[in-house]
Design a protein around this motif. Structure first.
Motif, PDB file in Angstrom:
ATOM      1  N   ASP A  74       0.976  -6.788  -2.993  1.00 38.58           N
ATOM      2  CA  ASP A  74       1.713  -6.143  -1.915  1.00 38.58           C
ATOM      3  C   ASP A  74       1.232  -4.715  -1.808  1.00 38.58           C
ATOM      4  N   SER A  75       1.281  -4.183  -0.612  1.00 35.73           N
ATOM      5  CA  SER A  75       0.790  -2.817  -0.411  1.00 35.73           C
ATOM      6  C   SER A  75       1.822  -1.763  -0.759  1.00 35.73           C
ATOM      7  N   GLN A  76       3.045  -2.157  -1.045  1.00 36.79           N
ATOM      8  CA  GLN A  76       4.086  -1.167  -1.317  1.00 36.79           C
ATOM      9  C   GLN A  76       5.124  -1.774  -2.255  1.00 36.79           C
ATOM     10  N   TYR A  77       5.539  -0.997  -3.213  1.00 40.88           N
ATOM     11  CA  TYR A  77       6.576  -1.376  -4.160  1.00 40.88           C
ATOM     12  C   TYR A  77       7.618  -0.257  -4.197  1.00 40.88           C
ATOM     13  N   PRO A 128       6.241   6.407  -9.505  1.00 43.11           N
ATOM     14  CA  PRO A 128       5.948   6.609  -8.086  1.00 43.11           C
ATOM     15  C   PRO A 128       4.581   7.250  -7.897  1.00 43.11           C
ATOM     16  N   GLY A 129       3.900   6.820  -6.875  1.00 42.27           N
ATOM     17  CA  GLY A 129       2.593   7.362  -6.572  1.00 42.27           C
ATOM     18  C   GLY A 129       1.719   6.326  -5.908  1.00 42.27           C
ATOM     19  N   LYS A 130       0.484   6.717  -5.579  1.00 42.88           N
ATOM     20  CA  LYS A 130      -0.504   5.834  -4.976  1.00 42.88           C
ATOM     21  C   LYS A 130      -1.545   5.470  -6.023  1.00 42.88           C
ATOM     22  N   TYR A 131      -1.913   4.160  -6.011  1.00 43.25           N
ATOM     23  CA  TYR A 131      -2.840   3.635  -7.010  1.00 43.25           C
ATOM     24  C   TYR A 131      -3.952   2.874  -6.306  1.00 43.25           C
ATOM     25  N   VAL A 132      -5.110   2.907  -6.929  1.00 48.33           N
ATOM     26  CA  VAL A 132      -6.238   2.057  -6.566  1.00 48.33           C
ATOM     27  C   VAL A 132      -6.688   1.376  -7.856  1.00 48.33           C
ATOM     28  N   GLU A 145       1.102   1.653  -3.046  1.00 48.50           N
ATOM     29  CA  GLU A 145       2.012   2.768  -3.245  1.00 48.50           C
ATOM     30  C   GLU A 145       3.310   2.279  -3.865  1.00 48.50           C
ATOM     31  N   ILE A 146       3.772   3.017  -4.864  1.00 45.02           N
ATOM     32  CA  ILE A 146       5.090   2.788  -5.464  1.00 45.02           C
ATOM     33  C   ILE A 146       5.980   3.929  -4.979  1.00 45.02           C
ATOM     34  N   THR A 147       6.893   3.605  -4.108  1.00 44.98           N
ATOM     35  CA  THR A 147       7.769   4.627  -3.530  1.00 44.98           C
ATOM     36  C   THR A 147       8.895   4.960  -4.497  1.00 44.98           C
TER      37      THR A 147
END
Length: 843
Positions: free
Chosen positions: A423-426, A501-505, A528-530
């Protein structure tokens, strides 16, 4: 008639007759004969022999419109369960004035639903309308018919041979009468010729033979020639003869002749090959039936294969054919050879013979009763043989390739065909961790898999997670998430250790087995983990926008409607979302200039546990709702309150991010207004001070001290001043005031408040000599004193108490000199001046 009229769908025949699940039987209750004025009942019985429920529409149809007029309900429906029978009853009401005739009609049944493709042939019926019973008198004319026929002994009609009918008419009346004859009830293709006897007039002329004249008691002969067609339809005919009288037009004498045409059975069958030699399409034949007879014929067809070299499917639209007289019907027959691989390569082809048997259910002859036919499956063309040879060569090459592939080919290195995030967002609030999936070919060649999470700038944020494949076996950590086939490894919902929280690749590194192997790395799209939403104050409302100062004394009627800022001060209501993440609530009070006048902290020791100070006022659920929370702010002034929600996450950080810190919620301006001041008492020497007081002082006597006392109702901002001295004094006090020996002294009590106009009470004190040396001067002084006493005093403020009527003291009276002279002492010595105290929360 064509084959499309014979059925509603093709049926496959392989030497057997297709089973018919529905059966129809028609029976008349009165033997198909009815007298005018009597009801005719027709019973239709349906039987469902199939294994499914049936719905059938049954309808009576006739070329004559009389059936539609006489039958009220010509269409009915019947529902039948499996292996059940049912009956429908049709009623035909024949009117009393019906003419004797034959009424032809058909009973048509149309299956619906599960049996919609099954065909039921129509059943032809003929209803005989008999002559009505007429009561004759001795004066009515009569006639007799020759030949004499009855329903049981009709006259047999030969095709094309005319029938002569003679009518002998007898005039039994007492007058000369002329009679005319009418003949009805025969089809239009029959010829009717009526011949009357020729008559000679008085001048020897012949009269027209359109009627016959008969004298009373005499008889006359009328001849009728009935000419049938060359091949009339088989069945019974009922010509009706009506004799009309010229003297009595209402009189009608009827006579019937019963005729019968014998059936002629002549049915021919013929098989017409349309395409009997085929290669890659079905063979086509036309099965033609010709009914040369004069009655309806029904033929059942069955097909039997004869010594065929292989299976072949034969298709006919229907297995039963109904032909009206003098009609032709064609059935298309298709034959399709099966098993393409048995088609011959060379030679003259394969022959598939078959036989068609024709059976009449009424056991009438069919010419011929058996027809044999055949189709030829031609051999394959030469180019297909060439293709077969090339296919054989290809097969040899394929076998060689398979040997190399399975035994000589070097192992294929593993390859990552898919790597992506699930998923693109958690959401951190759900406790989610970023998950990935991958698909790898040739998993048995994997040595190590490494999963690492990076920021978009390249900084490592999670991992690396290392999975070792020992002897090509799947690691235990991946077994719940992966399915491994022989050449494909599919893994989904693989958990990473990224939960902040943050953006990961994410990067997946595959290290194959072997010394010279090259690692393969693939990166996923950003995920991204919001951060979970911070607690937010959604509502902050004061219980009232106006309060009055809590001060002693009785408030005015207008102040009684305003709540008192007691020791709890201003009270607030608020609502806070996400209370489970609350660490503290910070309440701040600010004055009109924005300066903080006080604050309070409400700390949450644990999630879901209210602070002790908020438990009486708050309820904790999905939203924290607090009502009537005291602030302790009681000082007079205009204020705003701010409430800031501090989350546990931001409290743990030394420098919380501004994006995650919610702005404080601010109330409207809340005003604590001071109490309206009132002068309750202002006395001089123990009495309410009038406008002017005269104090007698004899010559040479010491001046006495005047004792002043006052009592003022007011709040903390109320200021009381006594002029000319000593100036500012408490709300309640007492002081000794010296008098001037030469002039009058005016003493003023002034009360001021920031919220209203100042209040003033004043009194003028004047001394005089009660024993003047000159009586005239004494009288003059007394008159002046009386005039001064009679002069009205200035009205005090509305809040002040009414002053009593001033009184002049008696001569020789002296004020009390027990009170010391000097600065007046306050009623509450330890109280500071209100101007020296800043506003603050009460703790």
């Amino acid at each position: 008639m064509n084959a499309n009229d014979l059925g509603n769908g093709a049926k496959l025949l392989e030497g057997t007759i297709v089973f018919q699940p529905l059966a129809l039987m028609v029976a008349a209750w009165d033997g198909d004969r009815v007298t005018p004025g009597i009801k005719h009942y027709l019973g239709v019985t349906l039987t469902n022999r199939g294994d499914q429920d049936a719905v059938v529409q049954v309808r009576l149809e006739s070329p004559s419109e009389l059936l539609q007029q006489w039958c009220v309900q010509p269409e009915q429906w019947l529902a039948l369960s499996s292996n059940k029978s049912g009956e429908l009853t049709f009623c035909v009401e024949v009117p009393g004035d019906a003419v004797p005739q034959w009424l032809d009609y058909e009973v048509i049944a149309r299956p619906q639903a599960a049996y919609a493709d099954h065909y039921l042939p129509p059943t032809r019926r003929r209803l005989q309308i008999l002559a009505p019973e007429i009561t004759e008198t001795t004066q009515d004319p009569t006639f007799s018919l020759s030949p004499v026929t009855t329903p049981d002994r009709p006259e047999v009609v030969q095709p094309g041979i005319p029938i002569l009918v003679e009518l002998l008419v007898e005039n039994r009346s007492e007058r000369v009468d002329r009679f005319r004859l009418e003949c009805t009830g025969l089809p239009e293709d029959w010829g009717i010729q009526i011949t009357y006897p020729r008559e000679v007039s008085g001048l020897g002329l012949m009269r027209a033979d359109d009627s016959v004249g008969i004298n009373p008691g005499d008889r006359g002969m009328i001849q009728v020639l009935l000419q049938p067609p060359p091949l009339p339809l088989a069945g019974s005919y009922l010509p009706t003869f009506r004799l009309a009288s010229e003297n009595d037009p209402t009189l009608g004498v009827l006579g019937l002749v019963y005729l019968r045409v014998e059936p002629v059975y002549q049915l021919q069958a013929l098989l017409l090959p349309m395409q009997e030699q085929v290669r890659d399409r079905p063979a086509e034949f036309n099965l033609q039936f010709t009914n040369l007879g004069n009655t309806d014929r029904q033929v059942e067809v069955s097909l039997t294969p004869l010594k065929q070299p292989g299976p072949c499917v034969y298709a006919l639209p229907t297995y039963a054919v109904t032909l009206p007289p003098q009609s032709v019907a064609q059935l298309p027959l298709k034959a399709t050879p099966q098993r393409w691989w048995v088609r011959p390569w060379i030679g003259g082809g394969k022959v598939y013979p078959f036989r068609l048997d024709f059976v009449d259910p009424d056991q009438q002859p069919v010419t011929p009763a058996i027809i044999q036919g055949e189709l030829t499956w031609l051999p394959r063309p030469w180019w297909q043989l060439l293709l077969a040879a090339l296919a054989a060569l290809g097969l040899v090459g394929a076998l060689a390739f398979l040997v190399w592939w399975f035994f000589l080919r070097p192992p294929t290195p593993p390859q990552v065909t898919e790597f992506a995030v699930e998923d693109s967002q958690y959401a951190e609030a759900n406790g989610d961790m970023a998950r990935v999936r991958w698909q790898i070919e040739q998993p048995q060649q994997i040595k190590t898999l490494k999963l690492t999470g990076y920021s978009p700038d390249g900084d490592m944020l999670s991992g690396p997670l290392v999975y070792e494949f020992v002897d090509g076996q799947l690691p235990a950590a991946l077994e719940p998430f992966c399915t491994q086939q022989k050449t494909l490894l599919t893994c989904s919902q693989i958990r990473s250790d990224a939960f902040l929280p943050g953006k990961y690749v994410f990067e997946l590194t595959l290290i194959p087995q072997g010394r010279r192997s090259t690692p393969v790395s693939l990166k996923s799209s950003p995920v991204e983990i919001t951060a979970k939403p911070a607690p937010t104050v959604t509502a902050l409302v004061p219980r009232s926008l106006f309060y009055r100062e809590a001060a002693p004394g009785k408030p005015t009627p207008a102040e009684q409607a305003i709540p008192v800022a007691d020791q709890n001060g201003v009270r607030l209501d608020w609502a806070v979302t996400m209370p489970q993440d609350l660490a503290a609530l910070h309440l701040v009070g600010r004055d009109q200039d924005g300066r903080m006048v006080g604050d309070r902290w409400y700390e949450f020791a644990a999630p879901g546990q209210l602070p002790e100070a908020l438990r009486p006022f708050c309820s904790l659920d999905q939203v924290l709702i607090c009502r009537n929370v005291p602030t302790g702010l009681t000082a007079v002034g205009d204020y705003r309150f701010e409430l800031q929600a501090v989350s546990a996450t931001s409290a743990a950080k030394t420098e919380p991010e501004p994006a995650t810190t919610a702005k404080p919620k601010t109330t409207e301006i809340v005003r604590i207004q001071p109490q309206t001041p009132q002068i309750l008492s202002f006395q001089i020497n123990g009495r309410e001070a009038p406008a002017k007081v005269l104090i007698p002082v004899s010559q040479g006597q010491l001046l006495p001290l005047v004792q002043l006392s006052w009592r003022v109702q007011g709040g903390s901002t109320t200021r009381v001043e006594l002029a000319p001295s000593p100036g500012n004094v408490p709300l309640t006090g007492r002081v000794n005031f010296p008098l001037s020996p030469t002039a009058s002294t005016t003493i003023a009590l002034q009360v001021t408040s920031p919220s209203g106009k100042p209040l003033t009470r004043s009194v003028t004190v004047e001394v005089f000599n009660p024993n003047p040396p000159d009586p005239t001067a004494a009288v003059t002084a007394a008159i002046k004193a009386a005039a001064a006493a009679a002069r009205p005093a200035p009205s005090p403020s509305p809040a002040a108490s009414p002053s009593p009527t001033p009184s002049v003291p008696k001569p020789g009276a002296t004020p009390s000199d027990s009170a010391p002279f000097g600065v007046p002492s306050p009623t509450t010595p330890d109280r500071l001046s209100p101007s020296e105290q800043p506003p603050q929360f009460n703790n």
